[in-house]
Design a protein around this motif. Structure first.
Motif, PDB file in Angstrom:
ATOM      1  N   SER A   7       0.829  -1.209   0.000  1.00  0.00           N
ATOM      2  CA  SER A   7       0.000   0.000   0.000  1.00  0.00           C
ATOM      3  C   SER A   7       0.858   1.251   0.000  1.00  0.00           C
ATOM      4  N   LEU A   8       0.243   2.374  -0.338  1.00  0.00           N
ATOM      5  CA  LEU A   8       0.905   3.667  -0.189  1.00  0.00           C
ATOM      6  C   LEU A   8       1.283   3.874   1.274  1.00  0.00           C
ATOM      7  N   SER A  10       4.465   2.130   1.971  1.00  0.00           N
ATOM      8  CA  SER A  10       5.569   2.803   1.298  1.00  0.00           C
ATOM      9  C   SER A  10       5.972   4.074   2.026  1.00  0.00           C
ATOM     10  N   VAL A  11       4.993   4.829   2.477  1.00  0.00           N
ATOM     11  CA  VAL A  11       5.269   6.097   3.148  1.00  0.00           C
ATOM     12  C   VAL A  11       5.887   5.863   4.531  1.00  0.00           C
ATOM     13  N   SER A  58      -6.048   1.088   4.374  1.00  0.00           N
ATOM     14  CA  SER A  58      -4.711   0.498   4.272  1.00  0.00           C
ATOM     15  C   SER A  58      -3.928   0.435   5.570  1.00  0.00           C
ATOM     16  N   GLU A  85      -6.499   5.353   1.769  1.00  0.00           N
ATOM     17  CA  GLU A  85      -5.842   5.937   0.599  1.00  0.00           C
ATOM     18  C   GLU A  85      -6.685   5.678  -0.639  1.00  0.00           C
ATOM     19  N   PRO A 102      -6.180   4.524  -4.434  1.00  0.00           N
ATOM     20  CA  PRO A 102      -5.345   4.055  -5.541  1.00  0.00           C
ATOM     21  C   PRO A 102      -5.703   4.774  -6.844  1.00  0.00           C
ATOM     22  N   PHE A 150      -1.499  11.233  -4.991  1.00  0.00           N
ATOM     23  CA  PHE A 150      -1.186  11.081  -3.565  1.00  0.00           C
ATOM     24  C   PHE A 150      -2.430  11.481  -2.786  1.00  0.00           C
ATOM     25  N   LEU A 186      -3.938  10.405   0.960  1.00  0.00           N
ATOM     26  CA  LEU A 186      -3.709   9.615   2.165  1.00  0.00           C
ATOM     27  C   LEU A 186      -4.391  10.299   3.341  1.00  0.00           C
ATOM     28  N   ALA A 216       6.252  12.811   2.955  1.00  0.00           N
ATOM     29  CA  ALA A 216       5.693  12.274   1.704  1.00  0.00           C
ATOM     30  C   ALA A 216       4.735  13.264   1.063  1.00  0.00           C
ATOM     31  N   ALA A 255       5.293  15.002  -2.576  1.00  0.00           N
ATOM     32  CA  ALA A 255       4.256  14.936  -3.608  1.00  0.00           C
ATOM     33  C   ALA A 255       3.861  16.331  -4.075  1.00  0.00           C
TER      34      ALA A 255
END
Length: 270
Positions: free
Chosen positions: A161-162, A165-166, A198, A210, A212, A216, A218, A239, A243
């Motif tokens: 997921s974002l 990743s973040v 997420s 988030e 998809p 960006f 979130l 993040a 972005a």
């Protein structure tokens, strides 16, 4: 024979990004007092320069309608609910979602991001926030069984997921200051319409969401702006800033595009 050397190139300068801080600014809201520290740290430590403007929720609806909000490189809906204008907060979120503008919602911003999605994407027009309308029959955001004011807890991000990743890890410890969260009733409908839930706590309660396909988007029930002493911005804040700067660079290059159809103030003082 000598060979002329090419002149040294100056280091590239990152684009300055304009960010809308949507919320009713108050010296009594700790997350608001952290913003100047975070902006300074982002510029000095990360090279991410944000030109920030506070937009009260009472003004956000008009600015959304006038197209002003669409001119920003990021929208951050901050804690501090109940907002002076629920409609203004929702309008700011809708612009960011539909126009592909990097978006972060924290605490109250998380709650209202889910509310905006429920009403405008899922068609749940009667979905309500208990803090704003405690007598509503269809509460999407309801009082938590246990208050999270001053609470710290584990958040687990879904793999791939974002959020993961973040955060840079599947598991992190986060700080809260809230008493409301999403009720379970409509969560399957939110996910069926494309929203990804997420991040969860260790009991499985939703703590991050988030979108998809969006550049960006979130939202966190926890408050990343409260991490540490403000001198080292939380990964979620970094993040968003990254972005925003990327969005500003694309705007300068004239390559901005809107998301797919299905995804259908005053300057901050230092």
């Amino acid at each position: 024979m000598t060979t002329a050397q090419a002149p040294a190139q100056a280091p590239a300068v990152a684009s300055v990004a304009r960010i809308a801080l949507v919320g009713d600014r108050s010296p009594h809201v700790k997350s608001h007092t952290r913003i100047p520290l975070l902006l300074d740290a982002l510029a000095v430590r990360e090279g991410l320069v944000l030109d920030a403007y506070w937009i009260p929720t009472a003004d956000a609806g008009a600015q959304a309608a006038a197209g002003t909000l669409a001119g920003f490189d990021a929208v951050w809906v901050l804690p501090g609910s109940p907002y002076a204008s629920e409609a203004g907060a929702l309008a700011a979120i809708q612009v960011a979602r539909e126009e592909g503008i990097p978006f972060l919602g924290t605490c109250g911003g998380f709650q209202h991001a889910l509310l905006e999605y429920a009403r405008h994407v899922c068609g749940l027009t009667e979905a309500a926030h208990a803090e704003n309308d405690p007598g509503a029959r269809d509460l999407l955001i309801a009082p938590l069984a246990c208050s999270l004011v001053g609470h710290e807890g584990v958040v687990r991000a879904q793999p791939g997921s974002l959020a993961e990743s973040v955060l840079g890890a599947e598991r992190s410890m986060e700080r809260y200051h809230c008493t409301y969260g999403p009720a379970a009733r409509h969560l399957p409908e939110l996910t069926a319409h494309g929203l990804r839930l997420s991040g969860h706590d260790e009991e499985g309660q939703v703590r991050m969401a988030e979108l998809p396909g969006h550049p960006f988007f979130l939202a966190t029930l926890f408050q990343p702006e409260l991490a540490g002493d403000g001198s080292r911005p939380h990964p979620v804040v970094r993040a968003l800033a990254a972005a925003a700067v990327a969005h500003a660079a694309r705007r300068a290059d004239g390559v901005l595009t809107r998301p797919a159809a299905g995804l259908a103030g005053s300057r901050a003082a230092g």
